[in-house]
Write an enzyme that holds these catalytic residues in place. Sequence first.
Site, mmCIF file in Angstrom:
data_model
loop_
_atom_site.group_PDB
_atom_site.id
_atom_site.type_symbol
_atom_site.label_atom_id
_atom_site.label_comp_id
_atom_site.label_asym_id
_atom_site.label_seq_id
_atom_site.Cartn_x
_atom_site.Cartn_y
_atom_site.Cartn_z
ATOM 1 C CD GLU A 56 -1.464 -2.328 1.891
ATOM 2 O OE1 GLU A 56 -2.320 -2.944 2.599
ATOM 3 O OE2 GLU A 56 -0.283 -2.596 2.038
ATOM 4 C CG LEU A 276 11.658 -36.592 2.732
ATOM 5 C CD1 LEU A 276 11.832 -36.739 4.293
ATOM 6 C CD2 LEU A 276 12.857 -35.495 2.170
#
Length: 340
Positions: A56, A276
């Site tokens: 912003e 994994l």
Amino acid sequence: MVARGEEQAMRAAVAASEQVRGTTSPNPPVGCVILGTGGEVVGVGSTRPPGGPHAEVVALRAAGERARGGTAVVTLEPCSHTGRTPPCTDALIAAGVARVVHAASDPNPLASGGAERLRAAGVEVVSGLLADEVAAGPLRAWLHFARTGRPHVTWKYAATLDGRSAAADGTSKWISSAESRADVHRLRARADAIIAGTGTVRADDPHLTARAADGTLLERQPLRVVIGDSEIPASAKVLDDAAETVQLPGGDPRAALAALAERGIVDVLLEGGPRLAGAFVQAGCVDRVLAYVAPALLGAGPAALGEAGVGSISQAWRLQIEETTMSGPDVRISAVPQES
């Protein structure tokens, strides 16, 4: 009520946030567009790295006095707290913005309440414009992190049509196409960290870096994370100076992600082998699956996913496909776990 041009402005804000994805963690990659009183774009901004101005403020600086009486269109509810930088709500009020349109509400209790602060100051606030689209875009990982305290994990893999991640002799270069590999390197450049296991590092000796088509390193590199207790050979490519590497002992996905959260890691790309990947799935730590399915058959060789705690079809991990696109000759599938 959404005014004319605000939806287009929100898409422009999303595009601006995409340009900084991977550079803002642990802060969110936010985009903002300022519209003048006539609906014209007078300022565009995106979040700068930690310590720098938020989207912003960047957009307001670009707009200058043209922001007065105009509209701020922003992907995330403006913050109302003082952290490394002052509240964005104060900047919007001081600039004389008359209206703020935001997509996602801020789930962080320390920073939320911006909409109420703006309304109290007489600013009109509209919430939820393109909220689902924005939440599935550059803000996806950060929103997950803010709600759960855990990094968002995308498990990325390449496989053949019969689900093999390598041939019977262990060779896997290349299952996927050049287009898919280039796409993966773009993903790596936007991630905060890449995870692989010590087994993959020892067997395949991957770089785990983000590279261009000619092999040169891209400007931004993610943290390379190796999970496991086995020693990494001194000659391993992950130990070169191309990017930082950390080794996390043990094999507990939740413990590893908690350690990464302490480092401000928000967005993780899981690229380990089937063992994994199975551990992360079984632990409930895969938030998105990104599969590159090549039009090839092997008939033998390791599957893409190892043991994942599934003993019967009723225990299958069900996913919802959110996008299917072509990546060269491959099919790129993005899927997320079904909500229970």
